[in-house]
Design a protein around this motif. Structure first.
Motif, mmCIF file in Angstrom:
data_model
loop_
_atom_site.group_PDB
_atom_site.id
_atom_site.type_symbol
_atom_site.label_atom_id
_atom_site.label_comp_id
_atom_site.label_asym_id
_atom_site.label_seq_id
_atom_site.Cartn_x
_atom_site.Cartn_y
_atom_site.Cartn_z
ATOM 1 N N THR A 103 22.366 9.241 26.664
ATOM 2 C CA THR A 103 22.929 8.424 27.730
ATOM 3 C C THR A 103 24.448 8.396 27.547
ATOM 4 O O THR A 103 25.002 9.305 26.917
ATOM 5 N N ALA A 104 25.119 7.400 28.059
ATOM 6 C CA ALA A 104 26.577 7.365 27.948
ATOM 7 C C ALA A 104 27.088 5.939 28.010
ATOM 8 O O ALA A 104 26.457 5.050 28.591
ATOM 9 N N ILE A 105 28.244 5.737 27.383
ATOM 10 C CA ILE A 105 28.958 4.463 27.433
ATOM 11 C C ILE A 105 30.065 4.615 28.474
ATOM 12 O O ILE A 105 30.853 5.568 28.410
ATOM 13 N N ALA A 106 30.135 3.694 29.393
ATOM 14 C CA ALA A 106 31.174 3.746 30.425
ATOM 15 C C ALA A 106 32.415 3.008 29.948
ATOM 16 O O ALA A 106 32.330 1.875 29.462
ATOM 17 N N THR A 107 33.563 3.664 30.044
ATOM 18 C CA THR A 107 34.846 3.012 29.794
ATOM 19 C C THR A 107 35.644 3.066 31.104
ATOM 20 O O THR A 107 35.262 3.787 32.033
ATOM 21 N N PRO A 108 36.748 2.346 31.198
ATOM 22 C CA PRO A 108 37.519 2.375 32.454
ATOM 23 C C PRO A 108 37.995 3.768 32.851
ATOM 24 O O PRO A 108 38.190 4.032 34.049
ATOM 25 N N SER A 109 38.202 4.669 31.883
ATOM 26 C CA SER A 109 38.781 5.975 32.210
ATOM 27 C C SER A 109 37.811 7.147 32.101
ATOM 28 O O SER A 109 38.039 8.210 32.685
ATOM 29 N N HIS A 110 36.709 6.979 31.359
ATOM 30 C CA HIS A 110 35.798 8.099 31.141
ATOM 31 C C HIS A 110 34.491 7.574 30.560
ATOM 32 O O HIS A 110 34.360 6.377 30.286
ATOM 33 N N THR A 111 33.525 8.468 30.386
ATOM 34 C CA THR A 111 32.277 8.091 29.731
ATOM 35 C C THR A 111 32.192 8.767 28.369
ATOM 36 O O THR A 111 32.753 9.853 28.163
ATOM 37 N N ILE A 112 31.507 8.108 27.430
ATOM 38 C CA ILE A 112 31.319 8.636 26.084
ATOM 39 C C ILE A 112 29.828 8.927 25.905
ATOM 40 O O ILE A 112 29.017 7.998 25.844
ATOM 41 N N PRO A 113 29.443 10.197 25.851
ATOM 42 C CA PRO A 113 28.023 10.505 25.654
ATOM 43 C C PRO A 113 27.535 9.979 24.303
ATOM 44 O O PRO A 113 28.258 10.038 23.304
#
Length: 313
Positions: free
Chosen positions: A59-69
């Protein structure tokens, strides 16, 4: 001149030779794209599969600028005692969720803890502190998402990130319960110790280390930045209980000793074990080399103990 024929046993030499057949020592002279192709192929060749009962969710973590798989590993018997946030090695330019997939799966199976592997951004496309920022964001996500304690773990470059997160989150209400650092590069004094004795060690040389440092920063001198070099910190108080496991035949080994000494001097708990005759990257040898197998058991025991809030050293 260090006599590696004496220090390194036949099993470990066989592992070194197999690694070199896929990932030659001069790989750092290739383009980054080619290095990644070679590294990914090598990791596939060493892939050991998942232990029975382990499942993984990507899955992924959403940040304000991008996602972190991220990839989350669980078993039917996963315990709620702690969760492990794992940062992979690869010199800050290589690796991802697949490169350490089986290691994380086995760590989950053998500790009983949920393991979350973090696919932080890599250089040179994303220079420091991008990878560190992603590691901190992953910690913040875990602290918000999970009620259970968080244990940090990582190997090589990932060990550097885990330590940097520990330093950055000492004042956090959910600061890490512990950290396990596996042959981590903490950027200690390169004029002495293993940096000199094992400057030309099999699997990792000081030339390799300088190459990765240069790529990570874009050639900018960032000496003294704690987010880059945890050993540059002037204050080692209030860090989480720490277990450092290093390889004897590795220029980075002295970083483990120095980091332990700094934490202990500041009144904290830290334990350092140098694995005799092993080399950088030996996690991939945990099924074929007796010494590496024993070391992985030591790592599992450290994660298990710290995850339960126990200090057994």
């Amino acid at each position: 001149m260090t006599d590696y024929k004496t220090l390194i046993d036949a099993e470990t030499w066989a592992f070194i030779e197999k690694t070199n057949s896929y990932y030659p020592p001069d790989t750092i002279d290739y383009t980054i794209a080619r290095q990644r192709e070679i590294y990914d192929r090598m990791c596939r060749e060493f892939f050991a599969g998942y232990p029975e009962g382990v499942t993984a969710e990507t899955t992924a973590i959403a940040t304000p600028s991008h996602t972190i798989p991220i990839r989350i590993y669980r078993t039917p018997a996963t315990e709620a005692a702690a969760m492990v946030l794992y940062f992979h090695g690869g010199g800050f330019i290589l690796g991802g969720l697949d490169s350490h997939d089986d290691v994380c799966a086995e760590l989950c199976a053998r500790t009983g803890f949920e393991v979350v592997s973090v696919d932080y951004r890599l250089a040179p496309e994303h220079l420091h502190p991008a990878g560190f920022d992603d590691a901190v964001s992953a910690f913040e996500w875990a602290a918000t998402t999970y009620k259970r304690p968080i244990l940090l773990c990582g190997d090589s470059a990932g060990g550097n990130l885990a330590a940097a997160v520990s330093h950055a989150t000492r004042g956090h209400a959910r600061k890490p319960i512990g950290q396990v650092l596996i042959y981590a590069g903490l950027f200690g004094d390169r004029s002495k110790g293993s940096y000199v004795t094992h400057a030309e060690a099999p699997m990792l040389t000081t030339r390799d280390i300088e190459f990765y440092r240069h790529i990570r920063t874009g050639g900018v001198d960032r000496t003294g930045e704690i987010t880059l070099s945890p050993l540059a910190d002037a204050d080692f108080a209030y860090l989480p209980p720490t277990v450092l496991i290093t390889a004897e035949c590795d220029p980075l080994s002295s970083d483990g000793e120095a980091y332990r000494d700094r934490i202990v001097a500041a009144g904290g708990h830290a334990y350092w074990f140098e694995e005799p005759g092993l080399v950088h990257g030996y996690l991939r040898a945990r099924h074929t080399v007796g010494r590496a197998r024993s070391s992985f058991t030591r790592i599992v025991e450290a994660v298990s103990a710290l995850g339960r809030g126990e200090w057994i050293w």
